[in-house]
Design a protein around this motif. Sequence first.
Motif, short mmCIF file in Angstrom:
data_model
loop_
_atom_site.label_atom_id
_atom_site.label_comp_id
_atom_site.label_asym_id
_atom_site.label_seq_id
_atom_site.Cartn_x
_atom_site.Cartn_y
_atom_site.Cartn_z
N SER A 1 11.32 1.03 3.90
CA SER A 1 11.48 1.76 2.86
C SER A 1 10.12 2.11 2.84
N ASN A 2 9.31 1.77 3.42
CA ASN A 2 7.62 2.10 2.28
C ASN A 2 7.28 2.94 3.91
N MET A 3 7.49 3.08 5.18
CA MET A 3 7.23 3.29 5.96
C MET A 3 5.41 4.35 6.47
N ASP A 4 5.51 5.37 5.11
CA ASP A 4 4.93 6.37 4.37
C ASP A 4 3.23 6.13 3.66
N CYS A 5 3.88 4.74 2.85
CA CYS A 5 3.04 4.63 1.55
C CYS A 5 2.87 2.73 1.81
N ALA A 6 1.92 2.37 2.26
CA ALA A 6 1.43 1.26 1.91
C ALA A 6 1.40 0.78 0.60
N THR A 7 1.93 -0.44 0.07
CA THR A 7 1.92 -0.99 -1.64
C THR A 7 1.40 -2.45 -1.24
N VAL A 8 -0.18 -2.40 -1.95
CA VAL A 8 -0.75 -3.78 -1.89
C VAL A 8 0.39 -5.05 -2.59
N PHE A 9 -0.19 -6.23 -2.08
CA PHE A 9 0.60 -7.31 -1.46
C PHE A 9 0.19 -8.08 -1.60
N SER A 10 0.61 -8.80 -2.45
CA SER A 10 -0.26 -10.33 -3.17
C SER A 10 1.60 -11.93 -3.37
N LYS A 11 0.87 -13.21 -3.13
CA LYS A 11 1.61 -13.76 -3.43
C LYS A 11 2.56 -13.41 -4.49
N GLU A 12 1.43 -13.03 -6.26
CA GLU A 12 1.93 -12.59 -6.77
C GLU A 12 2.99 -11.54 -6.85
N SER A 13 3.57 -10.64 -5.81
CA SER A 13 4.09 -9.79 -5.87
C SER A 13 5.60 -10.40 -5.55
#
Length: 459
Positions: free
Chosen positions: A59-71
């Motif tokens: 769903s976001n192949m071209d746009c990475a998101t910052v990820f953490s356990k809080e996410s």
Amino acid sequence: MALLRSAVLSLLAILVYASSTAGNHTVSTAECADLSNTTWSEYRHGGKLEVQYLLLTRSNMDCATVFSKESLSDPQRRSPFNSSLPSKVIIHGFRALGTKPSWVKTLAQGLLWAEDVNVLVVDWVYGASFAYNRVVQNYKEVAVQISVLINELITHGSKLESFHFIGVSLGAHVSGFVGTLFGGKIGRITGLDPAGPMFKGADVYDRLDPSDALFVEAIHTDSDYFGISIPVGHVDFFLNGGMDQAGCARSQFASMYGYFICDHMRAVHVYISALNDSCPLTGFPCYSYDQFLNGRCVDCQETFEGTCPRIGLLERSGITVSPLPYQEKVFLLTSASAPFCVHHILVELEVSPLEKSAEVQVTLSSGGHPEMERKLKMHTKENVYKTVMASPVPLCKIHSIQLKNTGSRFYRQGDIRFQSVCISELPRKRETDAVCVNTVYLGRSFPWSHDFVLLCGSY
């Protein structure tokens, strides 16, 4: 030797970085996250250990998101992570220049095109920069931080066996230590040319080894310099013997950076290519590369019960035998460019007794492709000679074979009589798969050639 390699990398970094502009802490657009770049000031004073995670899904192949356990627990962030899907974890290695690895997005997108998965990219560029020996001191702490995130994902429904770690160079050993922390219960680890300096003589607790996951594989492409030369997985693919890859420049005119890392990074590019599944990259179990080239290992029957392992995403690399092998070396030839796969053609020459040593050049021709050549030295005590050659086309599209007595002057060898000249494609399932010409006389000054008229699927 390890210190010399570290010094070379440090010098390379200074030369290249001195001519470049300073990077930013994080390169990103208003919405998309990206890996870090170390600034020149930070690089000079040594990297700090700082780990962040980027998430890509279909769903976001071209746009990475910052990820953490809080996410996972914050509904406002609406993370696309899906705990019901398998997860691929990409871990880069040493960053000689303090810059972000350029291949990560291509690898992540290749994984997503191949499978519906979560792709987590571990960004530890800050801690992976500066002097190599100092970076090595950081790798276990990076693994500990990653394990904290994995534990959190498990509490939110992910299965430990659904994690597939893909570690490049030093990242392979980071992956291995994560596996150690979980008692070898994570699903799979793929080491792409695992780092060699400071690891070849290390205890298995301190480097990647088969006990780190349910299945561990490694691809070796620079085992004589930056990569490790020993097997570290259940199955280890040694491409072109594990060093000196086709198409990697050796001349003094090559760029300094490309000259040093081309072989090392070939494992990454081959793996990305394999994700397209456009052609098989198949390995053959053998004791050594020389034995493989000399045609001593023509199938996978004894080791893998007939199914040869393949680079890519097949479960356990396509290995069906149980229990799994342990540190099994497999060899294959590759081409100089994507998709890198070739057809392995076995040439067998049965020679009548020789009075003197001889040298024969074997040439295979196929329309529209460069000729394939190999020289064989023959001795008076042997009468069967084999060699494996890399062909861009299958056996049925090879048009001709030529033999030339190239040792006639040096060895003073006269005419040579061959009882048979045979070619076949590996893996060979039956002796009858070979195409043979019997009773061949090779003159001292005149080459011999034979044209083939083969139909694919008819032999």
